[in-house]
Design an enzyme around this catalytic site. Structure first.
Site, PDB file in Angstrom:
ATOM      1  CB  ALA A  12      -0.916  -0.014   1.220  1.00  0.00           C
ATOM      2  NE  ARG A  18      -1.294   6.335 -13.822  1.00  0.00           N
ATOM      3  CZ  ARG A  18      -1.748   5.236 -14.433  1.00  0.00           C
ATOM      4  NH1 ARG A  18      -2.571   5.344 -15.448  1.00  0.00           N
ATOM      5  NH2 ARG A  18      -1.375   4.053 -14.012  1.00  0.00           N
ATOM      6  CE  LYS A  25      -2.939   3.242  -6.289  1.00  0.00           C
ATOM      7  NZ  LYS A  25      -2.401   2.823  -7.592  1.00  0.00           N
ATOM      8  CG  ASP A 108      -3.381  -0.712  -6.340  1.00  0.00           C
ATOM      9  OD1 ASP A 108      -3.325  -1.961  -6.354  1.00  0.00           O
ATOM     10  OD2 ASP A 108      -2.577   0.005  -6.958  1.00  0.00           O
ATOM     11  CG  ASN A 173       2.016 -10.632 -12.372  1.00  0.00           C
ATOM     12  OD1 ASN A 173       1.273 -11.230 -11.597  1.00  0.00           O
ATOM     13  ND2 ASN A 173       3.066  -9.916 -11.988  1.00  0.00           N
ATOM     14  CE  LYS A 337     -28.999  13.099  15.756  1.00  0.00           C
ATOM     15  NZ  LYS A 337     -28.319  14.172  16.500  1.00  0.00           N
ATOM     16  CB  SER A 391     -50.021  18.655  11.633  1.00  0.00           C
ATOM     17  OG  SER A 391     -50.495  17.406  11.208  1.00  0.00           O
TER      18      SER A 391
HETATM   19  C1  UD1 Z   1       3.311  -4.947 -11.464  1.00  0.00           C
HETATM   20  C2  UD1 Z   1       3.964  -6.240 -11.907  1.00  0.00           C
HETATM   21  C3  UD1 Z   1       3.406  -6.643 -13.268  1.00  0.00           C
HETATM   22  C4  UD1 Z   1       1.891  -6.795 -13.175  1.00  0.00           C
HETATM   23  C5  UD1 Z   1       1.278  -5.511 -12.637  1.00  0.00           C
HETATM   24  C6  UD1 Z   1      -0.178  -5.719 -12.336  1.00  0.00           C
HETATM   25  C7  UD1 Z   1       6.212  -6.140 -10.942  1.00  0.00           C
HETATM   26  C8  UD1 Z   1       7.635  -5.866 -11.213  1.00  0.00           C
HETATM   27  N1  UD1 Z   1       5.400  -6.029 -11.982  1.00  0.00           N
HETATM   28  O1  UD1 Z   1       3.695  -3.975 -12.431  1.00  0.00           O
HETATM   29  O2  UD1 Z   1       3.966  -7.870 -13.675  1.00  0.00           O
HETATM   30  O3  UD1 Z   1       1.352  -7.116 -14.427  1.00  0.00           O
HETATM   31  O4  UD1 Z   1       1.901  -5.117 -11.383  1.00  0.00           O
HETATM   32  O5  UD1 Z   1      -0.771  -4.502 -12.003  1.00  0.00           O
HETATM   33  O6  UD1 Z   1       5.850  -6.471  -9.824  1.00  0.00           O
HETATM   34  N2  UD1 Z   1       4.700  -0.760  -4.912  1.00  0.00           N
HETATM   35  C9  UD1 Z   1       5.214  -0.455  -3.679  1.00  0.00           C
HETATM   36  N3  UD1 Z   1       6.528  -0.150  -3.575  1.00  0.00           N
HETATM   37  C10 UD1 Z   1       7.361  -0.134  -4.634  1.00  0.00           C
HETATM   38  C11 UD1 Z   1       6.835  -0.436  -5.906  1.00  0.00           C
HETATM   39  C12 UD1 Z   1       5.500  -0.753  -6.014  1.00  0.00           C
HETATM   40  O7  UD1 Z   1       4.499  -0.468  -2.688  1.00  0.00           O
HETATM   41  O8  UD1 Z   1       8.550   0.148  -4.437  1.00  0.00           O
HETATM   42  C13 UD1 Z   1       3.286  -1.094  -5.041  1.00  0.00           C
HETATM   43  C14 UD1 Z   1       2.561  -0.075  -5.910  1.00  0.00           C
HETATM   44  O9  UD1 Z   1       2.033   0.963  -5.131  1.00  0.00           O
HETATM   45  C15 UD1 Z   1       1.484  -0.879  -6.548  1.00  0.00           C
HETATM   46  C16 UD1 Z   1       2.090  -2.265  -6.665  1.00  0.00           C
HETATM   47  O10 UD1 Z   1       3.150  -2.310  -5.727  1.00  0.00           O
HETATM   48  O11 UD1 Z   1       0.332  -0.954  -5.715  1.00  0.00           O
HETATM   49  C17 UD1 Z   1       2.568  -2.549  -8.079  1.00  0.00           C
HETATM   50  O12 UD1 Z   1       3.601  -1.654  -8.411  1.00  0.00           O
HETATM   51  P1  UD1 Z   1       3.701  -0.965  -9.828  1.00  0.00           P
HETATM   52  O13 UD1 Z   1       4.917  -0.126  -9.845  1.00  0.00           O
HETATM   53  O14 UD1 Z   1       2.414  -0.335 -10.164  1.00  0.00           O
HETATM   54  O15 UD1 Z   1       3.957  -2.216 -10.750  1.00  0.00           O
HETATM   55  P2  UD1 Z   1       3.549  -2.402 -12.248  1.00  0.00           P
HETATM   56  O16 UD1 Z   1       4.563  -1.762 -13.106  1.00  0.00           O
HETATM   57  O17 UD1 Z   1       2.144  -2.046 -12.458  1.00  0.00           O
END
Ligand code: UD1
Ligand code: CA
Length: 451
Positions: A12, A18, A25, A108, A173, A337, A391
């Site tokens: 998290a 975005r 988020k 998320d 994935n 309430k 009333s």
């Molecule tokens: C990741 C997967 C990808 C998959 C996709 C699904 C990896 C390398 N790739 O890619 O294969 O298809 O999710 O949505 O895992 N987060 C942290 N700390 C960090 C980095 C990320 O908490 O240092 C959390 C992000 O907030 C997010 C989740 O991990 O909730 C995924 O990270 P994100 O950078 O979005 O990975 P993707 O590139 O989407």
């Protein structure tokens, strides 16, 4: 899987840029509950024993929420965001306590079901060291591709590193993964960051596990279940999917909804059999509806309990602490309430009842208002059993209308009314015979006639 111990690590730490929001988020609500709350709730329902929640720096709101939602959860901070494997390793201390199954979940990705988590754990129970949740998105761009051979998952290739041939793979994935507890630390400690993003990819654990001869499998989930939220548009998509699921579950459980697509439920709405809900009804959190209750169109309910056979609306508003007794009736443009409404009591039109007890079979007339607030404190109004409030009366709290008491229409009641008494608290009517006729004569003489 009661015989296997388990740990869920919930990522998290995302900044959620975005979302364009000052709220982290994972704190954005779906059906009235922050997304991370859905994940913790589902995982708890799936029998997960322990939790570690990985938050980003300064995510006080996430910490506070997680501490309440899962009091036993360990909260860890990922100070620098160096990738998904790095994020999981922020929970190293939790990982050092033995667990048979370790699930990595995303704060998320709130729609994942307990059944899917159980399927992931079943793969671990059957001997896989790593299990990856896959799905087939309409557009696979941006997701890691799953490379399989003979039922073994060989690698997850991130979009940026994938060859054209690998990019053509539709099986992707979802991000959620399961690990055999014994092996996760050794696998993640071996992950390096020599890739396009310079990050420690959790997904690299798959190839490492293969090199070590361990079993790695991918299982498939419905795309609607694993959609992650990055934007408000995706948040709205997730809300819609959640609502559709909840409506279908309510219909199957014996609730009648004439236009289910216009009824909005909360994460904890409890609806019994034979409840009827007309179109355009909104449930905020904390509502329980017992058998045979009828909710007419355009009603709005939060924190209320409706007992058997109660009827509300159209256009009723029930706020927190509204407790409607069996067969009671709250009609149109009535707001209730923090009030207990007794069995069979009727409050049929245009009324505000706040901080009150209304006895069984009482009748509260149109336009009644409890004056419960003096700008500083709230005070209680008690309306006895079988009492009748005429009333357009104001009941200035604290005040008690005794059982069977009667309040004349248009009264402003500031003192208690004894049981079975009549209270009249308004100007006495004065009648002047012939006054109107004399008035008209006078006007006819003095008024200029318009031409
Ligand atoms: C990741 C997967 C990808 C998959 C996709 C699904 C990896 C390398 N790739 O890619 O294969 O298809 O999710 O949505 O895992 N987060 C942290 N700390 C960090 C980095 C990320 O908490 O240092 C959390 C992000 O907030 C997010 C989740 O991990 O909730 C995924 O990270 P994100 O950078 O979005 O990975 P993707 O590139 O989407
Ligand atoms: Ca992502």
């Amino acid at each position: 899987m009661p015989d296997r111990s388990s740990l869920a690590i919930v990522l998290a730490a995302g900044e959620g840029t975005r979302m364009r929001s000052s709220l982290p988020k994972v704190m954005h609500p779906v059906a009235g509950l922050p997304m991370i709350g859905h994940v913790l709730k589902t995982a708890t329902g799936a029998g997960i024993d322990r939790f570690a929640v990985v938050v980003g720096n300064g995510a006080g709101a996430v910490r506070d929420f997680a501490a309440k939602a899962a009091p036993s959860a360990v909260l860890v901070e990922q100070v620098e965001r160096l990738g998904t494997a790095h994020a999981v390793l922020a929970a190293r201390e939790a990982l050092e306590i033995a667990a048979d199954d370790v699930l990595v979940l995303y704060g998320d990705t709130p729609l994942v079901t307990a059944e899917t988590l159980a399927r992931m754990r079943a793969e671990l129970a059957q001997g896989a060291s790593v299990v990856v949740l896959g799905f087939r998105p309409e557009v696979p761009t941006g997701y890691g591709r799953l490379i399989e051979r003979d039922g073994q998952l060989l690698a997850i290739r991130e979009e940026r590193e994938a060859s054209d041939e690998e990019r053509a793979i539709g099986f992707c994935n979802a991000g959620l993964m399961g690990f055999r507890g014994e092996t996760i630390l050794a696998l993640l400690d071996a992950v390096e960051n020599n890739n396009a993003k310079g990050e420690f990819y959790l997904t690299d654990a798959v190839e490492i596990a293969n090199r070590r001869g361990l079993g790695v499998v991918a299982i498939e989930a419905d795309a609607a279940e694993v959609g992650g939220v990055n934007t408000r548009a995706e948040l709205a998509d997730v809300e819609r999917i959640w609502q559709d699921r909840a409506r279908q579950a309510a219909l199957l459980a014996g609730v009648t909804m004439t236009a289910p697509e216009t009824v909005f439920l909360a994460h904890d709405t409890k609806l019994s059999r034979d409840v009827v809900i007309e179109p355009n009804v909104f449930f905020g959190p904390g509502v329980t509806v017992d058998e045979g209750v009828v909710i007419h169109a355009f009603s709005h309910l939060t924190g209320a309990h409706l007992e058997r056979g109660a009827e509300i609306g159209p256009f009723a508003r029930l706020r927190p602490g509204a407790q409607l007794g069996p067969k009671s009736k709250v009609g149109n443009f009535v707001e209730v309430k923090n009030a207990e409404i007794g069995a069979g009591a009727k409050i049929s039109h245009l009324t505000y009842i706040g901080d009150a007890k209304v006895g069984a079979e009482a009748n509260v007339g149109a336009g009644t208002v409890t004056g419960n607030y003096d700008g500083y404190d709230k005070a209680l109004t008690v309306i006895g059993e079988g009492a009748f409030i005429g009333s357009n009366s104001v009941l200035v709290a604290p005040v008690t209308i005794g059982d069977g008491g009667y309040v004349a229409s248009g009264s402003v009641i500031t003192e208690d009314v004894a049981p079975d008494a009549l209270a009249i608290a308004r100007g006495r009517q004065v009648e002047k015979p012939g006054w109107a006729a004399r008035f008209r004569e006078l006007k006819a003489k003095t008024k200029r006639v318009r031409v």
